[in-house]
Scaffold this motif. Sequence first.
Motif, PDB file in Angstrom:
ATOM      1  N   VAL A 138       0.843  -1.190   0.000  1.00  0.00           N
ATOM      2  CA  VAL A 138       0.000   0.000   0.000  1.00  0.00           C
ATOM      3  C   VAL A 138       0.883   1.247   0.000  1.00  0.00           C
ATOM      4  O   VAL A 138       0.640   2.191  -0.759  1.00  0.00           O
ATOM      5  N   ALA A 139       1.917   1.252   0.822  1.00  0.00           N
ATOM      6  CA  ALA A 139       2.818   2.404   0.902  1.00  0.00           C
ATOM      7  C   ALA A 139       3.485   2.685  -0.444  1.00  0.00           C
ATOM      8  O   ALA A 139       3.614   3.855  -0.838  1.00  0.00           O
ATOM      9  N   ARG A 140       3.886   1.636  -1.167  1.00  0.00           N
ATOM     10  CA  ARG A 140       4.510   1.848  -2.485  1.00  0.00           C
ATOM     11  C   ARG A 140       3.516   2.478  -3.464  1.00  0.00           C
ATOM     12  O   ARG A 140       3.891   3.321  -4.286  1.00  0.00           O
ATOM     13  N   SER A 141       2.256   2.091  -3.367  1.00  0.00           N
ATOM     14  CA  SER A 141       1.234   2.687  -4.237  1.00  0.00           C
ATOM     15  C   SER A 141       1.059   4.167  -3.925  1.00  0.00           C
ATOM     16  O   SER A 141       0.954   4.998  -4.832  1.00  0.00           O
ATOM     17  N   ILE A 142       1.013   4.495  -2.647  1.00  0.00           N
ATOM     18  CA  ILE A 142       0.879   5.891  -2.228  1.00  0.00           C
ATOM     19  C   ILE A 142       2.096   6.691  -2.676  1.00  0.00           C
ATOM     20  O   ILE A 142       1.966   7.804  -3.195  1.00  0.00           O
ATOM     21  N   THR A 143       3.279   6.112  -2.506  1.00  0.00           N
ATOM     22  CA  THR A 143       4.508   6.790  -2.918  1.00  0.00           C
ATOM     23  C   THR A 143       4.482   7.099  -4.407  1.00  0.00           C
ATOM     24  O   THR A 143       4.833   8.202  -4.835  1.00  0.00           O
ATOM     25  N   TYR A 144       4.021   6.139  -5.203  1.00  0.00           N
ATOM     26  CA  TYR A 144       3.927   6.368  -6.642  1.00  0.00           C
ATOM     27  C   TYR A 144       2.952   7.506  -6.947  1.00  0.00           C
ATOM     28  O   TYR A 144       3.280   8.434  -7.690  1.00  0.00           O
ATOM     29  N   LEU A 145       1.758   7.442  -6.371  1.00  0.00           N
ATOM     30  CA  LEU A 145       0.751   8.461  -6.667  1.00  0.00           C
ATOM     31  C   LEU A 145       1.182   9.851  -6.210  1.00  0.00           C
ATOM     32  O   LEU A 145       0.767  10.852  -6.799  1.00  0.00           O
ATOM     33  N   ALA A 146       2.005   9.934  -5.194  1.00  0.00           N
ATOM     34  CA  ALA A 146       2.495  11.226  -4.708  1.00  0.00           C
ATOM     35  C   ALA A 146       3.701  11.725  -5.493  1.00  0.00           C
ATOM     36  O   ALA A 146       4.104  12.870  -5.328  1.00  0.00           O
ATOM     37  N   SER A 147       4.236  10.899  -6.353  1.00  0.00           N
ATOM     38  CA  SER A 147       5.463  11.247  -7.076  1.00  0.00           C
ATOM     39  C   SER A 147       5.173  12.010  -8.368  1.00  0.00           C
ATOM     40  O   SER A 147       4.056  11.986  -8.885  1.00  0.00           O
ATOM     41  N   PRO A 148       6.197  12.660  -8.924  1.00  0.00           N
ATOM     42  CA  PRO A 148       6.043  13.326 -10.215  1.00  0.00           C
ATOM     43  C   PRO A 148       5.692  12.350 -11.344  1.00  0.00           C
ATOM     44  O   PRO A 148       5.128  12.760 -12.354  1.00  0.00           O
ATOM     45  N   ASP A 149       5.988  11.066 -11.160  1.00  0.00           N
ATOM     46  CA  ASP A 149       5.631  10.075 -12.186  1.00  0.00           C
ATOM     47  C   ASP A 149       4.128   9.973 -12.393  1.00  0.00           C
ATOM     48  O   ASP A 149       3.677   9.498 -13.431  1.00  0.00           O
ATOM     49  N   ALA A 150       3.349  10.395 -11.405  1.00  0.00           N
ATOM     50  CA  ALA A 150       1.890  10.335 -11.490  1.00  0.00           C
ATOM     51  C   ALA A 150       1.286  11.728 -11.685  1.00  0.00           C
ATOM     52  O   ALA A 150       0.126  11.950 -11.347  1.00  0.00           O
ATOM     53  N   SER A 151       2.046  12.650 -12.267  1.00  0.00           N
ATOM     54  CA  SER A 151       1.626  14.053 -12.326  1.00  0.00           C
ATOM     55  C   SER A 151       0.392  14.315 -13.181  1.00  0.00           C
ATOM     56  O   SER A 151      -0.209  15.385 -13.075  1.00  0.00           O
ATOM     57  N   PHE A 152      -0.024  13.361 -14.005  1.00  0.00           N
ATOM     58  CA  PHE A 152      -1.218  13.553 -14.828  1.00  0.00           C
ATOM     59  C   PHE A 152      -2.376  12.692 -14.339  1.00  0.00           C
ATOM     60  O   PHE A 152      -3.359  12.486 -15.032  1.00  0.00           O
ATOM     61  N   ILE A 153      -2.271  12.210 -13.114  1.00  0.00           N
ATOM     62  CA  ILE A 153      -3.337  11.402 -12.520  1.00  0.00           C
ATOM     63  C   ILE A 153      -4.040  12.233 -11.460  1.00  0.00           C
ATOM     64  O   ILE A 153      -3.411  12.727 -10.529  1.00  0.00           O
ATOM     65  N   THR A 154      -5.340  12.367 -11.618  1.00  0.00           N
ATOM     66  CA  THR A 154      -6.158  13.036 -10.612  1.00  0.00           C
ATOM     67  C   THR A 154      -7.572  12.478 -10.682  1.00  0.00           C
ATOM     68  O   THR A 154      -8.017  12.027 -11.741  1.00  0.00           O
ATOM     69  N   GLY A 155      -8.252  12.459  -9.548  1.00  0.00           N
ATOM     70  CA  GLY A 155      -9.616  11.954  -9.493  1.00  0.00           C
ATOM     71  C   GLY A 155      -9.721  10.442  -9.569  1.00  0.00           C
ATOM     72  O   GLY A 155     -10.807   9.893  -9.679  1.00  0.00           O
ATOM     73  N   ALA A 156      -8.598   9.759  -9.491  1.00  0.00           N
ATOM     74  CA  ALA A 156      -8.576   8.302  -9.625  1.00  0.00           C
ATOM     75  C   ALA A 156      -8.502   7.627  -8.259  1.00  0.00           C
ATOM     76  O   ALA A 156      -7.940   8.168  -7.319  1.00  0.00           O
ATOM     77  N   VAL A 157      -9.073   6.437  -8.205  1.00  0.00           N
ATOM     78  CA  VAL A 157      -8.984   5.600  -7.016  1.00  0.00           C
ATOM     79  C   VAL A 157      -8.255   4.325  -7.439  1.00  0.00           C
ATOM     80  O   VAL A 157      -8.745   3.582  -8.284  1.00  0.00           O
ATOM     81  N   LEU A 158      -7.087   4.099  -6.868  1.00  0.00           N
ATOM     82  CA  LEU A 158      -6.288   2.927  -7.201  1.00  0.00           C
ATOM     83  C   LEU A 158      -6.592   1.808  -6.219  1.00  0.00           C
ATOM     84  O   LEU A 158      -6.281   1.910  -5.033  1.00  0.00           O
ATOM     85  N   PRO A 159      -7.206   0.718  -6.693  1.00  0.00           N
ATOM     86  CA  PRO A 159      -7.427  -0.410  -5.787  1.00  0.00           C
ATOM     87  C   PRO A 159      -6.128  -1.180  -5.578  1.00  0.00           C
ATOM     88  O   PRO A 159      -5.442  -1.525  -6.528  1.00  0.00           O
ATOM     89  N   VAL A 160      -5.778  -1.395  -4.337  1.00  0.00           N
ATOM     90  CA  VAL A 160      -4.624  -2.209  -3.960  1.00  0.00           C
ATOM     91  C   VAL A 160      -5.222  -3.346  -3.140  1.00  0.00           C
ATOM     92  O   VAL A 160      -5.201  -3.331  -1.915  1.00  0.00           O
ATOM     93  N   ASP A 161      -5.851  -4.285  -3.864  1.00  0.00           N
ATOM     94  CA  ASP A 161      -6.718  -5.245  -3.183  1.00  0.00           C
ATOM     95  C   ASP A 161      -6.668  -6.666  -3.724  1.00  0.00           C
ATOM     96  O   ASP A 161      -7.564  -7.461  -3.457  1.00  0.00           O
ATOM     97  N   GLY A 162      -5.655  -6.988  -4.494  1.00  0.00           N
ATOM     98  CA  GLY A 162      -5.537  -8.350  -4.992  1.00  0.00           C
ATOM     99  C   GLY A 162      -6.668  -8.768  -5.910  1.00  0.00           C
ATOM    100  O   GLY A 162      -6.944  -9.959  -6.064  1.00  0.00           O
ATOM    101  N   GLY A 163      -7.348  -7.818  -6.514  1.00  0.00           N
ATOM    102  CA  GLY A 163      -8.429  -8.104  -7.439  1.00  0.00           C
ATOM    103  C   GLY A 163      -9.814  -8.146  -6.811  1.00  0.00           C
ATOM    104  O   GLY A 163     -10.789  -8.428  -7.500  1.00  0.00           O
ATOM    105  N   ALA A 164      -9.928  -7.828  -5.533  1.00  0.00           N
ATOM    106  CA  ALA A 164     -11.231  -7.913  -4.849  1.00  0.00           C
ATOM    107  C   ALA A 164     -12.284  -7.014  -5.493  1.00  0.00           C
ATOM    108  O   ALA A 164     -13.455  -7.379  -5.538  1.00  0.00           O
ATOM    109  N   VAL A 165     -11.881  -5.864  -5.999  1.00  0.00           N
ATOM    110  CA  VAL A 165     -12.847  -4.929  -6.564  1.00  0.00           C
ATOM    111  C   VAL A 165     -13.503  -5.470  -7.832  1.00  0.00           C
ATOM    112  O   VAL A 165     -14.618  -5.086  -8.163  1.00  0.00           O
ATOM    113  N   VAL A 166     -12.853  -6.386  -8.516  1.00  0.00           N
ATOM    114  CA  VAL A 166     -13.406  -6.940  -9.751  1.00  0.00           C
ATOM    115  C   VAL A 166     -13.989  -8.331  -9.559  1.00  0.00           C
ATOM    116  O   VAL A 166     -14.510  -8.924 -10.500  1.00  0.00           O
ATOM    117  N   ALA A 167     -13.878  -8.865  -8.353  1.00  0.00           N
ATOM    118  CA  ALA A 167     -14.377 -10.229  -8.110  1.00  0.00           C
ATOM    119  C   ALA A 167     -15.864 -10.239  -7.873  1.00  0.00           C
ATOM    120  O   ALA A 167     -16.457  -9.311  -7.439  1.00  0.00           O
TER     121      ALA A 167
END
Length: 153
Positions: free
Chosen positions: A124-153
């Motif tokens: 989870v921390a790595r996902s947050i780190t990515y979203l807070a980084s400049p690499d994610a500078s064009f991402i906004t309004g998105a919800v990233l599931p970090v759930d092993g696929g639970a959201v699509v099951a």
Amino acid sequence: MNVSSAASRPATDRVVAITGAGTGIGRATAHAFAAEGATVLVIGRRGRPGGSVYAATKMAMELFTRTWAVELAPRGIRVVAVAPGAIGTPIGKHQGLTPEQLAALREWQLAHTPMRRRGTPEEVARSITYLASPDASFITGAVLPVDGGAVVA
């Protein structure tokens, strides 16, 4: 109330209370908007049996994420969320669950997670780190599931 305006703390608290998003995250996030250009991370999670009120507050946070992304984009503020699923933490013990209840919860989590394992706080921390980084500078309004696929099951 539009959070891009100079909202007072009482007004923000009232909105948080009315929407049921009194997770503490909402209030802290709303007051963080004073920092121009900041990236705001809102943490959400999938509901489970017996957790309808908790799940409702998390859905409110997801809608805040989308709304704030639109409202705050002109100020250069990105708003993104991470939605962890079953994560291996001691929260059940802190909630006073018995060993039997913890085992049942873990079984339920694994049954509802296609990857058949719980995630780690580090994932989870790595996902947050990515979203807070400049690499994610064009991402906004998105919800990233970090759930092993639970959201699509």
